[in-house]
Design a protein around this motif. Structure first.
Motif, PDB file in Angstrom:
ATOM      1  N   ALA B  57       0.849  -1.187   0.000  1.00 10.74           N
ATOM      2  CA  ALA B  57       0.000   0.000   0.000  1.00 10.74           C
ATOM      3  C   ALA B  57       0.887   1.240   0.000  1.00 10.74           C
ATOM      4  CB  ALA B  57      -0.904  -0.006   1.219  1.00 10.74           C
ATOM      5  N   ASP B  86      -3.960   5.402   7.257  1.00 10.60           N
ATOM      6  CA  ASP B  86      -4.374   5.144   5.874  1.00 10.60           C
ATOM      7  C   ASP B  86      -3.836   3.796   5.393  1.00 10.60           C
ATOM      8  OD1 ASP B  86      -5.867   7.413   5.554  1.00 10.60           O
ATOM      9  OD2 ASP B  86      -4.338   8.533   4.457  1.00 10.60           O
ATOM     10  N   LEU B  87      -2.622   3.455   5.824  1.00  9.84           N
ATOM     11  CA  LEU B  87      -2.060   2.142   5.458  1.00  9.84           C
ATOM     12  C   LEU B  87      -2.810   1.037   6.193  1.00  9.84           C
ATOM     13  CD1 LEU B  87       1.757   3.033   5.556  1.00  9.84           C
ATOM     14  CD2 LEU B  87       0.353   2.651   3.512  1.00  9.84           C
ATOM     15  N   MET B  89      -5.765   0.963   7.296  1.00  6.40           N
ATOM     16  CA  MET B  89      -7.136   0.785   6.784  1.00  6.40           C
ATOM     17  C   MET B  89      -7.177  -0.080   5.519  1.00  6.40           C
ATOM     18  SD  MET B  89      -9.208   2.198   8.899  1.00  6.40           S
ATOM     19  CE  MET B  89      -8.118   1.717  10.226  1.00  6.40           C
ATOM     20  N   MET B  90      -6.014  -0.232   4.861  1.00  3.83           N
ATOM     21  CA  MET B  90      -5.937  -1.112   3.696  1.00  3.83           C
ATOM     22  C   MET B  90      -5.425  -2.492   4.104  1.00  3.83           C
ATOM     23  SD  MET B  90      -7.074   0.415   1.074  1.00  3.83           S
ATOM     24  CE  MET B  90      -6.421  -0.488  -0.340  1.00  3.83           C
ATOM     25  N   ILE B 156       0.855  -5.285   2.441  1.00  8.28           N
ATOM     26  CA  ILE B 156      -0.558  -5.603   2.688  1.00  8.28           C
ATOM     27  C   ILE B 156      -0.658  -7.019   3.255  1.00  8.28           C
ATOM     28  CG2 ILE B 156      -2.835  -5.934   1.634  1.00  8.28           C
ATOM     29  CD1 ILE B 156      -2.118  -3.710  -0.335  1.00  8.28           C
ATOM     30  N   ILE B 161      -9.623  -5.567   1.188  1.00  3.76           N
ATOM     31  CA  ILE B 161     -10.449  -4.593   1.902  1.00  3.76           C
ATOM     32  C   ILE B 161     -10.659  -3.448   0.916  1.00  3.76           C
ATOM     33  CG2 ILE B 161     -10.512  -2.963   3.834  1.00  3.76           C
ATOM     34  CD1 ILE B 161      -8.576  -4.852   5.314  1.00  3.76           C
ATOM     35  N   SER B 162     -11.902  -3.075   0.654  1.00  6.28           N
ATOM     36  CA  SER B 162     -12.121  -2.088  -0.407  1.00  6.28           C
ATOM     37  C   SER B 162     -13.448  -1.363  -0.257  1.00  6.28           C
ATOM     38  CB  SER B 162     -12.080  -2.789  -1.768  1.00  6.28           C
ATOM     39  OG  SER B 162     -12.553  -1.943  -2.780  1.00  6.28           O
ATOM     40  N   VAL B 163     -13.477  -0.115  -0.677  1.00  9.16           N
ATOM     41  CA  VAL B 163     -14.735   0.647  -0.732  1.00  9.16           C
ATOM     42  C   VAL B 163     -15.771  -0.033  -1.616  1.00  9.16           C
ATOM     43  CG1 VAL B 163     -13.784   2.949  -0.303  1.00  9.16           C
ATOM     44  CG2 VAL B 163     -13.810   2.089  -2.631  1.00  9.16           C
ATOM     45  N   ASN B 164     -15.304  -0.914  -2.487  1.00  7.32           N
ATOM     46  CA  ASN B 164     -16.230  -1.580  -3.423  1.00  7.32           C
ATOM     47  C   ASN B 164     -16.795  -2.888  -2.894  1.00  7.32           C
ATOM     48  OD1 ASN B 164     -15.705   0.293  -5.582  1.00  7.32           O
ATOM     49  ND2 ASN B 164     -13.676  -0.649  -5.725  1.00  7.32           N
ATOM     50  N   MET B 222     -13.017  -0.884   5.388  1.00  3.89           N
ATOM     51  CA  MET B 222     -12.513  -0.296   6.633  1.00  3.89           C
ATOM     52  C   MET B 222     -11.933   1.073   6.262  1.00  3.89           C
ATOM     53  SD  MET B 222     -10.052  -2.125   9.453  1.00  3.89           S
ATOM     54  CE  MET B 222      -8.669  -2.551   8.401  1.00  3.89           C
ATOM     55  N   ARG B 223     -12.328   2.110   6.999  1.00  6.04           N
ATOM     56  CA  ARG B 223     -11.808   3.440   6.669  1.00  6.04           C
ATOM     57  C   ARG B 223     -11.863   4.336   7.893  1.00  6.04           C
ATOM     58  NH1 ARG B 223     -12.727   6.599   0.970  1.00  6.04           N
ATOM     59  NH2 ARG B 223     -11.180   5.032   0.381  1.00  6.04           N
ATOM     60  N   GLU B 236     -19.424   7.631   0.624  1.00  9.80           N
ATOM     61  CA  GLU B 236     -18.478   7.111  -0.374  1.00  9.80           C
ATOM     62  C   GLU B 236     -18.658   5.608  -0.552  1.00  9.80           C
ATOM     63  OE1 GLU B 236     -14.611   8.611   0.852  1.00  9.80           O
ATOM     64  OE2 GLU B 236     -15.377  10.662   0.638  1.00  9.80           O
TER      65      GLU B 236
END
Lengths: 341, 341
Positions: B57, B86-87, B89-90, B156, B161-164, B222-223, B236
């Motif tokens: 990431a 931010d890392l 969360m990925m 990673i 893990i993704s917004v999608n 996860m965010r 989002e």
């Protein structure tokens, strides 16, 4: 809290463009995503997902240059070339950049678009992609127009290039005539138009470095001569590698325009910043071949051997003047030209 | 060109500290190298050399928070935690950071040292190292004190893990009570001392995320809920995953101090920024176990299930009020609190 001035969205950046809501989304998608379009950036995750393998170079640079536009470039071109060059100098292919903007409220959207277009065009030259970013807007007066940070990662294709690897007998090569970036910024800042042919050397060095790597040249050290110029690079090398470096002033390529400005302002060309000119330490036997490759694939055709690494005066740089006298070339002191990059 | 004010080196940052020469070397070595000491940084190459392997990431963030010091943190803690988070969360281990300073001429060296010490302490919490950096100094009036950019890379450990990846039926979890960072900044800026227990939630999320990964929990999304708050993350997600998300206002944890400030200023807690609070979408069946892990290893012990993902109202977030009525929870608009991070 400052009172928000409602300027038309299409003309100036507003505080709301950094607020994390609708307006920021619009700005990011209509300007940044459009110019930098690629699938990794478009995924919009908290972080970009990259596939990296093996030795990787990682670097960062914030750009605060003033003025934002100058002969031969702008802050956008500089922000891409600067970080690409830091990777290239480590023998790394510049693969991925991050890009973070700090924008002053009221900054013209048209200028932002022009700068971003300039970044996109510079990215294209080395096949580098912007894969993640960040946008902050600060109230009027809290920043001077626009600052850009770019960080970069790239696969190291040619390992063992290092400030510590200079060896007595190495030739010192400069890739082109020095001091043009510093002189161009000085000219822009002072509003001089006398020296109309003078342009910053701001350039993407990956194409020429890629040729050097392809030719399987032995490179002991390689560095772009940015802030502090040639003098800073040579001094850092001499100290890190515990060697002496001697250079002949008469061999250092300097354009007439840079010479003229230096005389006018009392600067030395070897202290002025460059943004597309680099220095190499390579074995003496291959030095002229290296000069030939750089002149064939680089921008300036003025690459030259300017000196050699010696096993005395450890940690020092010795400059031989055109009159045959010698003196130490020191690390620059003070700040002659702030906000050069 | 501005006239350089010669302040004693040990008291204030001068333009020459960004000049690429002796003074910059001194500043970097005496403050940054000392606080961030590690062999990669100490190598002083143009770029750090890392050994990375597989999915990695990469993220960036510039920090412009005002004031620089606030209840619960400062810009240094924020700059490390923000990029580490931010890392994390990925699903990535935060391994390496870059760190770039833009400093206003005249900035107190003592404050700079304090901020850098705070960064070092925050790095320690996740074993993250600063491996490369950059220092720029701009003339007085061209920046507001100090801006910091951190970019980060990390392996990673938990992919996908993704917004999608939200799925109908997923539970939506918040890791703690919301709005504390925004409220703490507001309080600091307005000089309020009424709410003395209120502190920013600014925190390094890697320790708790590491526990979730170790427990082999299925995480769809996860965010961390930074700018734009809970409302921005949920909107989002709903748009990216083409699902509806419904949340119950009564289930969203909010401290009395944040509630009080929101009533006073007319803000909504779900629009306020957080800097150590994150949102997850996980299968319903494991949701209470996830809450338990977060409450055991996180800072707040107020994690809660606040809603679920639905297969209707695609792209929308539906908020059920404590009185049983429903309304759309929109992406925040405008800029209520500039320079929150």
């Amino acid at each position: 809290m400052s009172v928000e001035i409602k300027l038309p969205t299409e003309k100036a950046v507003q505080l709301s463009h950094g607020g994390g809501g609708k307006e920021m989304n619009n700005l990011i998608k209509s300007i940044f995503f459009k110019a930098f379009a690629n699938p990794i950036l478009a995924s919009e995750e908290d972080a970009a997902v990259l596939n990296l393998d093996g030795p990787t170079a990682f670097t960062t640079d914030s750009f605060t240059v003033s003025p934002l536009f100058f002969a031969g470039g702008d802050i956008g071109k500089l922000a891409v070339a600067g970080t690409v060059n830091d990777l290239a100098m480590m023998g790394a292919e510049p693969q991925y950049l991050s890009c973070s903007f700090i924008i002053e409220e009221g900054f013209a959207i048209a200028s932002l678009k022009q700068i971003v277009a300039s970044m996109a065009s510079e990215l294209h030259k080395s096949g580098t992609r912007v894969v993640c970013g960040d946008t902050k807007v600060v109230p009027k007066g809290c920043a001077d127009g626009l600052f850009i940070n770019t960080s970069g990662v790239g696969r190291i294709l040619k390992p063992h290039i290092s400030v510590n690897h200079l060896q007595p007998g190495d030739a010192i090569i400069v890739s082109g005539d020095i001091g043009r970036h510093g002189a161009a910024i000085l000219m822009a800042r002072e509003g001089l138009n006398l020296e109309s042919d003078l342009r910053s050397d701001c350039a993407n060095l990956w194409p020429v470095v890629e040729q050097l790597i392809a030719a399987n040249i032995t490179i002991h050290a390689m560095r772009d001569a940015t802030r502090g110029g040639l003098a800073a690079v040579l001094n850092e090398w001499a100290q890190a590698s515990k060697v002496g470096i001697s250079v002949a002033e008469s061999q250092i390529p300097v354009s007439d325009e840079v010479k003229g400005l230096c005389e006018l302002y009392g600067f030395e060309p070897h202290d002025l910043a460059n943004e597309g000119t680099f220095i190499l330490a390579v074995p003496q036997t291959i030095a002229s071949g290296v000069v030939e490759i750089i002149n064939r694939y680089g921008d300036s055709q003025t690459a030259a051997i300017i000196g050699q690494v010696e096993d005395n005066h450890h940690g020092k740089v010795i400059l031989t003047t055109p009159w045959g006298s010698t003196r130490y070339l020191d690390l620059p002191q003070g700040e002659l030209l702030p906000r050069i990059c």
